[in-house]
Each structure stands twice: as structure tokens, then as C-alpha cells.
Write a protein that holds these residues in place. Structure first.
Motif, PDB file in Angstrom:
ATOM      1  N   GLY A  43       0.584  -1.171  -0.057  1.00  0.00           N
ATOM      2  CA  GLY A  43       0.001   0.183  -0.025  1.00  0.00           C
ATOM      3  C   GLY A  43       1.071   1.291   0.087  1.00  0.00           C
ATOM      4  O   GLY A  43       0.406   2.151  -0.617  1.00  0.00           O
ATOM      5  N   PHE A  44       1.829   1.384   0.777  1.00  0.00           N
ATOM      6  CA  PHE A  44       2.877   2.546   1.029  1.00  0.00           C
ATOM      7  C   PHE A  44       3.371   2.731  -0.494  1.00  0.00           C
ATOM      8  O   PHE A  44       3.614   3.787  -0.764  1.00  0.00           O
ATOM      9  N   GLY A  45       3.893   1.608  -1.010  1.00  0.00           N
ATOM     10  CA  GLY A  45       4.711   1.571  -2.251  1.00  0.00           C
ATOM     11  C   GLY A  45       3.662   2.142  -3.721  1.00  0.00           C
ATOM     12  O   GLY A  45       4.136   2.974  -4.401  1.00  0.00           O
ATOM     13  N   CYS A  46       2.458   1.640  -3.375  1.00  0.00           N
ATOM     14  CA  CYS A  46       1.326   2.232  -4.429  1.00  0.00           C
ATOM     15  C   CYS A  46       1.296   3.862  -4.267  1.00  0.00           C
ATOM     16  O   CYS A  46       1.005   4.527  -5.423  1.00  0.00           O
ATOM     17  N   ILE A  47       1.201   4.216  -3.154  1.00  0.00           N
ATOM     18  CA  ILE A  47       1.091   5.605  -2.775  1.00  0.00           C
ATOM     19  C   ILE A  47       2.442   6.682  -3.336  1.00  0.00           C
ATOM     20  O   ILE A  47       2.430   7.352  -3.974  1.00  0.00           O
ATOM     21  N   LEU A  48       3.433   5.929  -2.701  1.00  0.00           N
ATOM     22  CA  LEU A  48       4.645   6.511  -2.984  1.00  0.00           C
ATOM     23  C   LEU A  48       5.146   6.805  -4.558  1.00  0.00           C
ATOM     24  O   LEU A  48       5.547   8.097  -5.095  1.00  0.00           O
ATOM     25  N   VAL A  49       5.130   5.615  -5.147  1.00  0.00           N
ATOM     26  CA  VAL A  49       5.443   5.903  -6.530  1.00  0.00           C
ATOM     27  C   VAL A  49       4.431   6.682  -7.540  1.00  0.00           C
ATOM     28  O   VAL A  49       4.728   6.825  -8.594  1.00  0.00           O
ATOM     29  N   ASN A  50       3.240   7.034  -7.149  1.00  0.00           N
ATOM     30  CA  ASN A  50       2.166   7.539  -7.917  1.00  0.00           C
ATOM     31  C   ASN A  50       2.171   8.957  -7.401  1.00  0.00           C
ATOM     32  O   ASN A  50       1.102   9.809  -7.851  1.00  0.00           O
ATOM     33  N   ILE A  51       3.307   9.393  -6.639  1.00  0.00           N
ATOM     34  CA  ILE A  51       3.314  10.957  -6.238  1.00  0.00           C
ATOM     35  C   ILE A  51       3.653  11.582  -7.423  1.00  0.00           C
ATOM     36  O   ILE A  51       4.901  11.323  -7.708  1.00  0.00           O
TER      37      ILE A  51
END
Length: 229
Positions: free
Chosen positions: A51-59
Motif C-alpha cells: 500500500g505504501f509503495g502504491c502511494i509513494l510511486v504515484n506521487i
């Protein structure tokens, strides 16, 4: 102070201007995975980092997967070198209890039948127009095995690595949500109340220790030395 505020607002505006329609969708998916992992306690070890990865790479404009980005450094150090899949395999192997299999070897057939998912997923991927190597990488998801999916995809279809990794690990972690409605659909209430009982046999401690060692040595001897790039 004022300059820092202006720079921050400028960066925020630039981020919104470079926002692609897919970014908010993936951020929402990441938030859902975080909710399931934290609030519902569904495989938090898997869903929280995903979940954190999905958010971070889509900033937008964060550049975390750029050549000097934080996540790119981790990716190059552990995924490209195949070090992380190896560590995951070692960890899973160390936590695996082979006792039930040794006590009742017939259940090995259930595991073998479970591999049918590989071939079904492979056929579906080919039918949807993916290339053969892409279909092979996608098909491994059907084995419900994250490290294998990472390894095969990194070799044959590295451009699909992110999607395949997320699909494979979400597939495993969401079993508690996916499985109950399927079980209710395919079984009656009376069948679900059947007590399967336990196997009375027991494997010795020596057998439990020797078995994984023998399998590891034998698998290392017959495994291919390398795969074509």
C-alpha cells in the motif's frame, strides 16, 4: 520562511499539473490496501508495504523510481540482483512446517492439483493478447507464489514486474476475503459443518529436519544453472 512556503506551494501546484489520471486511482488502491492491512489485520506484512509503495510511486514528480531515487536504489540492489526473492524463499522455507505433509503424504496431490491455476492463468493471458513470455510471467501468479512471480517476471517480462508483483502478493493476502464466498457458493451448510478430524500419525523430529535438507540439495542439483536473458 516565506521562500520555503512559496517553494512548497510551487511544488504542490507542479505536482497537480503533472497528475495523470492513473495516479489517484493507484493512490486510492494503496489506501485500501493500507486499510485492510492495518484496520482489518489482513496480511499486514504484505499489504502495508504494498500500500505504501502504491502511494509513494504515484506521487507526481516525486522521482522515487528515477535513476537516483530511493526506491530505484532498493530495486537495483535487491530485485535486479535477485537477492530479495532469495531471502524471501529462505524465510518462507524456514517458517514452513512439513509435519502435516510427512504425516499424510497423500495431501501432496492437493498441492499438485493447485498448480492448475498456473496453466489456467497462462491460457487466459494468451487469450487476452499478451506475448508468450508475458503470459508465462502472468501465469506464475496462478501458483500463488510471490517470490517465484518476481523471479520469472524479472527474467522474461521486467516491464510487468510491478503489476505482477502486486497482483501475486495481493492475491495471497486477500484469500481470507476471496475464499469465504466461494466456499459458500460451492458447498452446503451441512458440508461446511463437517469436522475433518486430525491425522493421528506423527513424523519424527529427525524426519522433519532431514526432509527439507534433502529436498533443497536435490532441487539444487537438478535446477538449471541459469535462464536465458
Amino acid at each position: 520562511m516565506l521562500e520555503a512556503i512559496i517553494n512548497g506551494l510551487s511544488g504542490l501546484i507542479a505536482g497537480f499539473l503533472n497528475l495523470h489520471w492513473s495516479n489517484p486511482i493507484m493512490i486510492v488502491i494503496g489506501l485500501v490496501l493500507l486499510y485492510l492491512g492495518i484496520k482489518k489485520d489482513i496480511e499486514p506484512v504484505l499489504l502495508i508495504p504494498i500500500g505504501f509503495g502504491c502511494i509513494l510511486v504515484n506521487i507526481p514528480l516525486a522521482g522515487l523510481m528515477d535513476p537516483e531515487g530511493f526506491l530505484r536504489i532498493i530495486y537495483d540492489a535487491g530485485i535486479i540482483t535477485e537477492l530479495f526473492p532469495l531471502f524471501i524463499f529462505i524465510g518462507i522455507g524456514a517458517m514452513t512446517d512439513f509435519g502435516p505433509l510427512l504425516e499424510n503424504p497423500k495431501i501432496f496431490l492437493l498441492g499438485a492439483a493447485g498448480q492448475f491455476g498456473i496453466f489456467l492463468t497462462l491460457a487466459l493471458a494468451l487469450a487476452l493478447g499478451f506475448t508468450k513470455l508475458e503470459a508465462v510471467s502472468i501465469g506464475i501468479i496462478g501458483a500463488c507464489d510471490g517470490p517465484t512471480a518476481i523471479y520469472v517476471t524479472s527474467k522474461y517480462a521486467p516491464h510487468l514486474l510491478g503489476a505482477v508483483s502486486v497482483a501475486a502478493y495481493c492475491y495471497m493476502s486477500l484469500v481470507p476475503i476471496i475464499q469465504p464466498p466461494i466456499m459458500k457458493m460451492l458447498t452446503t451448510e451441512e458440508e461446511r459443518k463437517i469436522n475433518m478430524g486430525t491425522v493421528k500419525k506423527s513424523a519424527s523430529k529427525t524426519t522433519k529436519i532431514v526432509f527439507p535438507l534433502v529436498v533443497t540439495v536435490f532441487g539444487g542439483m537438478i535446477a538449471p544453472k541459469g535462464l536465458p536473458s
